[in-house]
Enzyme design. Structure first.
Site, PDB file in Angstrom:
ATOM      1  N   ASP A  87       0.835  -1.198   0.000  1.00  0.00           N
ATOM      2  CA  ASP A  87       0.000   0.000   0.000  1.00  0.00           C
ATOM      3  C   ASP A  87       0.869   1.247   0.000  1.00  0.00           C
ATOM      4  O   ASP A  87       1.644   1.479   0.932  1.00  0.00           O
ATOM      5  CB  ASP A  87      -0.930  -0.004   1.222  1.00  0.00           C
ATOM      6  CG  ASP A  87      -2.056   1.006   1.066  1.00  0.00           C
ATOM      7  OD1 ASP A  87      -2.360   1.389  -0.083  1.00  0.00           O
ATOM      8  OD2 ASP A  87      -2.637   1.410   2.087  1.00  0.00           O
ATOM      9  N   HIS A 115      -3.978  13.816   1.038  1.00  0.00           N
ATOM     10  CA  HIS A 115      -4.255  12.960   2.194  1.00  0.00           C
ATOM     11  C   HIS A 115      -3.054  12.953   3.145  1.00  0.00           C
ATOM     12  O   HIS A 115      -3.209  13.086   4.368  1.00  0.00           O
ATOM     13  CB  HIS A 115      -4.566  11.533   1.733  1.00  0.00           C
ATOM     14  CG  HIS A 115      -4.627  10.524   2.855  1.00  0.00           C
ATOM     15  ND1 HIS A 115      -5.725  10.403   3.680  1.00  0.00           N
ATOM     16  CD2 HIS A 115      -3.720   9.620   3.296  1.00  0.00           C
ATOM     17  CE1 HIS A 115      -5.493   9.450   4.577  1.00  0.00           C
ATOM     18  NE2 HIS A 115      -4.277   8.956   4.368  1.00  0.00           N
ATOM     19  N   GLU A 138     -10.455   4.020   3.662  1.00  0.00           N
ATOM     20  CA  GLU A 138      -9.574   4.831   2.820  1.00  0.00           C
ATOM     21  C   GLU A 138      -9.893   4.533   1.362  1.00  0.00           C
ATOM     22  O   GLU A 138      -9.829   3.381   0.932  1.00  0.00           O
ATOM     23  CB  GLU A 138      -8.091   4.531   3.116  1.00  0.00           C
ATOM     24  CG  GLU A 138      -7.671   4.987   4.509  1.00  0.00           C
ATOM     25  CD  GLU A 138      -6.159   4.954   4.733  1.00  0.00           C
ATOM     26  OE1 GLU A 138      -5.460   4.227   3.997  1.00  0.00           O
ATOM     27  OE2 GLU A 138      -5.691   5.663   5.646  1.00  0.00           O
ATOM     28  N   GLU A 143      -8.979   4.220  -2.211  1.00  0.00           N
ATOM     29  CA  GLU A 143      -7.739   4.075  -2.970  1.00  0.00           C
ATOM     30  C   GLU A 143      -8.009   3.400  -4.305  1.00  0.00           C
ATOM     31  O   GLU A 143      -8.996   2.687  -4.474  1.00  0.00           O
ATOM     32  CB  GLU A 143      -6.725   3.222  -2.178  1.00  0.00           C
ATOM     33  CG  GLU A 143      -6.474   3.753  -0.779  1.00  0.00           C
ATOM     34  CD  GLU A 143      -5.246   3.154  -0.100  1.00  0.00           C
ATOM     35  OE1 GLU A 143      -4.406   2.566  -0.809  1.00  0.00           O
ATOM     36  OE2 GLU A 143      -5.150   3.291   1.138  1.00  0.00           O
ATOM     37  N   ASP A 168      -8.870   0.489   2.047  1.00  0.00           N
ATOM     38  CA  ASP A 168      -7.879   0.143   3.069  1.00  0.00           C
ATOM     39  C   ASP A 168      -8.478   0.495   4.436  1.00  0.00           C
ATOM     40  O   ASP A 168      -8.160   1.517   5.038  1.00  0.00           O
ATOM     41  CB  ASP A 168      -6.591   0.939   2.794  1.00  0.00           C
ATOM     42  CG  ASP A 168      -5.506   0.682   3.828  1.00  0.00           C
ATOM     43  OD1 ASP A 168      -5.524  -0.379   4.462  1.00  0.00           O
ATOM     44  OD2 ASP A 168      -4.635   1.563   3.993  1.00  0.00           O
ATOM     45  N   ARG A 186      -8.146   3.786  13.387  1.00  0.00           N
ATOM     46  CA  ARG A 186      -7.267   4.925  13.674  1.00  0.00           C
ATOM     47  C   ARG A 186      -6.715   4.919  15.092  1.00  0.00           C
ATOM     48  O   ARG A 186      -5.601   5.399  15.326  1.00  0.00           O
ATOM     49  CB  ARG A 186      -8.018   6.242  13.430  1.00  0.00           C
ATOM     50  CG  ARG A 186      -8.570   6.409  12.033  1.00  0.00           C
ATOM     51  CD  ARG A 186      -7.458   6.414  11.002  1.00  0.00           C
ATOM     52  NE  ARG A 186      -7.979   6.630   9.657  1.00  0.00           N
ATOM     53  CZ  ARG A 186      -7.276   6.428   8.552  1.00  0.00           C
ATOM     54  NH1 ARG A 186      -6.012   6.010   8.642  1.00  0.00           N
ATOM     55  NH2 ARG A 186      -7.812   6.628   7.374  1.00  0.00           N
ATOM     56  N   GLN A 235      -4.016   2.377  15.135  1.00  0.00           N
ATOM     57  CA  GLN A 235      -2.925   2.917  14.309  1.00  0.00           C
ATOM     58  C   GLN A 235      -2.104   3.960  15.070  1.00  0.00           C
ATOM     59  O   GLN A 235      -0.872   3.936  15.047  1.00  0.00           O
ATOM     60  CB  GLN A 235      -3.530   3.547  13.045  1.00  0.00           C
ATOM     61  CG  GLN A 235      -2.502   4.025  12.024  1.00  0.00           C
ATOM     62  CD  GLN A 235      -3.181   4.636  10.782  1.00  0.00           C
ATOM     63  OE1 GLN A 235      -4.406   4.684  10.677  1.00  0.00           O
ATOM     64  NE2 GLN A 235      -2.365   5.100   9.847  1.00  0.00           N
ATOM     65  N   LYS A 265      -4.482  -2.091  10.070  1.00  0.00           N
ATOM     66  CA  LYS A 265      -4.880  -2.207   8.679  1.00  0.00           C
ATOM     67  C   LYS A 265      -4.885  -3.643   8.149  1.00  0.00           C
ATOM     68  O   LYS A 265      -5.257  -3.864   6.997  1.00  0.00           O
ATOM     69  CB  LYS A 265      -3.938  -1.355   7.803  1.00  0.00           C
ATOM     70  CG  LYS A 265      -4.178   0.151   7.972  1.00  0.00           C
ATOM     71  CD  LYS A 265      -3.081   0.954   7.327  1.00  0.00           C
ATOM     72  CE  LYS A 265      -3.321   2.440   7.456  1.00  0.00           C
ATOM     73  NZ  LYS A 265      -4.247   2.993   6.446  1.00  0.00           N
ATOM     74  N   THR A 306      -8.993  -5.774   3.803  1.00  0.00           N
ATOM     75  CA  THR A 306      -8.900  -4.798   2.716  1.00  0.00           C
ATOM     76  C   THR A 306      -9.916  -5.240   1.674  1.00  0.00           C
ATOM     77  O   THR A 306      -9.901  -6.407   1.267  1.00  0.00           O
ATOM     78  CB  THR A 306      -7.487  -4.801   2.096  1.00  0.00           C
ATOM     79  OG1 THR A 306      -6.531  -4.535   3.127  1.00  0.00           O
ATOM     80  CG2 THR A 306      -7.364  -3.751   1.004  1.00  0.00           C
ATOM     81  N   GLU A 327     -10.033  12.632   7.639  1.00  0.00           N
ATOM     82  CA  GLU A 327      -9.888  13.983   7.088  1.00  0.00           C
ATOM     83  C   GLU A 327     -11.205  14.755   7.135  1.00  0.00           C
ATOM     84  O   GLU A 327     -11.235  15.922   7.487  1.00  0.00           O
ATOM     85  CB  GLU A 327      -9.420  13.884   5.633  1.00  0.00           C
ATOM     86  CG  GLU A 327      -8.034  13.300   5.485  1.00  0.00           C
ATOM     87  CD  GLU A 327      -7.751  12.863   4.058  1.00  0.00           C
ATOM     88  OE1 GLU A 327      -7.979  11.682   3.740  1.00  0.00           O
ATOM     89  OE2 GLU A 327      -7.321  13.710   3.259  1.00  0.00           O
TER      90      GLU A 327
HETATM   91 MN    MN Z   1      -3.913   3.216   2.823  1.00  0.00          MN
END
Ligand code: MN
Length: 433
Positions: free
Chosen positions: A132, A139, A204, A206, A238, A242, A245, A258, A262, A379
């Site tokens: 990834d 971002h 996320e 992507e 993804d 948080r 993380q 993560k 996925t 975000e």
């Molecule tokens: Mn990612």
């Protein structure tokens, strides 16, 4: 990246649902693996609301196209991905002719069509490795600012296409439930970590990148050849916890935050299908360093960018109860990636690492400069400080159990038939008790 007769917007299919289909008109022809009702997994191509079985129509084709269709007969497309761009392009051309209005082989091909709605869709390939990237610069800046207000982008960002090696075993096709992970959580204000279900579950948005032919260990792929190693694209979520993380990511990067799941859209939209939607890689802002030589190629700079609209929608249990449609959280575009896909391939292999057919890359979360296209809740809600208001009267800081996240993508350009990616969906399931 040549545009040819397969991209002709006037070309129509005898599969009626393909004509004007938002995702899968005859100009797209994405590759995947499906099971018809009661059947085993096999390769197919999406055409309108139908799927054409590739192995079954191989005898109707000839030469390289036939060889490619035969390579797609099994339960994973790795053998087809390994063949590379030539056979893949030949297959595309032959399928386009086969499915076009007026095809002499219409009668012979028709029995090998299956209603997509009745079929199960699987991962299109066995994924040996998943990497990834972090190429969405807005971002990277937005999330960096949450942690380091004065210094949002780390000094390596504009030199190195940053990535982490992800977990291939937990990549799942669209529609698979996503169990909320448990783990060590530690909000910055707490003196010590606690253990339990993630409270800050996020998505996320992507782009997924499918690797075609690989390279031998110790033999890097030069930037000028990198595009030939990319078979196609999908959507990739993804999923990210948080709170887990934030506690675990230093010093070695994401791990349990993560690796629990996925999600990807099940169709490989080929590099050939996207040829009309290539754009020059946007100019770097004044003062940014030029990419190092091993990441610089004139052709890649001229056509290595992608103009693909990326949409994120949310459907909560409250909205479902009220019969509401999914609510759009963002509309971004892949043109905001700071690094091209070829640069990712060249960088990944420059030290000698070998890629394999069916390896998967994530682009990194794609966000726009402005808030309309932020690719994560982190975000959109500024780390959970500003909840999003939903039309049901609910609000969200992060995802709750029962929430369904839906990604869609669409490529459009004047003079061409628009194509889409199909959906990447996932519903959050409660943590295991
Ligand atoms: Mn990612």
């Amino acid at each position: 990246m040549a545009v040819d007769a397969t991209h002709d917007p006037a070309r129509r299919s005898w599969v009626a649902s393909a004509n004007g289909h938002p995702d899968f008109p005859i100009q797209n022809l994405p590759l995947g693996v499906f099971s018809p009702p009661g059947g085993t997994p096999r390769g197919g191509v999406a055409i309108g609301d139908m799927i054409l079985e590739l192995g079954a129509v191989a005898p109707l084709l000839s030469g390289e196209a036939r060889r490619a269709a035969e390579a797609a007969a099994g339960p994973a497309l790795n053998p087809l991905l390994a063949l590379g761009a030539g056979p893949r392009r030949a297959l595309r051309g032959a399928l386009s002719d086969l499915l076009a209005e007026g095809s002499a082989q219409h009668e012979a091909a028709a029995p090998h069509l299956h209603e997509a709605e009745a079929c199960a869709l699987h991962l299109p390939a066995r994924i040996g490795d998943y990497t990834d990237f972090f190429a969405g610069i807005h971002h990277a800046t937005n999330t960096g600012r949450l942690f380091r207000p004065d210094n949002p982008l780390l000094p390596n960002y504009k030199y190195v296409p940053v990535a982490y090696h992800g977990r291939a075993s937990s990549v799942r096709p669209s529609g698979t439930g996503v169990r909320r992970p448990r783990g060590q959580r530690k909000p910055p204000s707490d003196p010590a970590p606690s253990f339990g279900p993630s409270r800050n579950l996020d998505y996320e948005m992507e782009l997924g990148i499918w690797i075609g032919p690989g390279n031998a260990l110790g033999e890097p792929i030069p930037i000028g050849e990198a595009a030939q190693h990319v078979a196609g694209f999908c959507l990739l979520n993804d999923w990210s916890a948080r709170d887990i993380q934030g506690w675990e990511y230093q010093p070695l990067g994401p791990f349990l935050a993560k690796n629990f799941c996925t999600s990807i859209s099940p169709w490989i939209v080929t590099s050939e299908a996207l040829a009309p939607f290539r754009i020059p890689q946007p100019q770097r802002p004044e003062g940014d360093p030029a990419p190092m030589d091993y990441l610089m190629d004139a052709t890649d700079q001229a056509e290595g960018g992608l103009d693909i609209a990326l949409e994120v929608l949310l459907l909560t249990p409250g909205m479902r109860e009220k019969g509401m449609r999914p609510h759009r959280l963002s509309l971004g575009n892949a043109r905001h990636l700071y690094w091209t896909v070829a640069q990712m391939v060249a960088h990944h292999t420059v030290g000698g690492c070998n890629l394999m057919p069916g390896d998967l890359f994530g682009s990194g979360t794609v966000s726009t400069p402005g808030p309309d296209g932020f690719g994560s809740l982190l975000e959109i809600t500024e780390g959970g400080r500003r909840p999003v208001a939903l039309p049901s009267g609910e609000e969200r800081r992060f995802l709750e159990d029962g929430d369904e996240v839906i990604f869609r993508a669409r490529a459009e350009r004047e003079g061409f038939a628009p194509i889409g990616f199909g959906e990447c969906r996932g519903t959050v399931l409660p943590a295991q008790s």
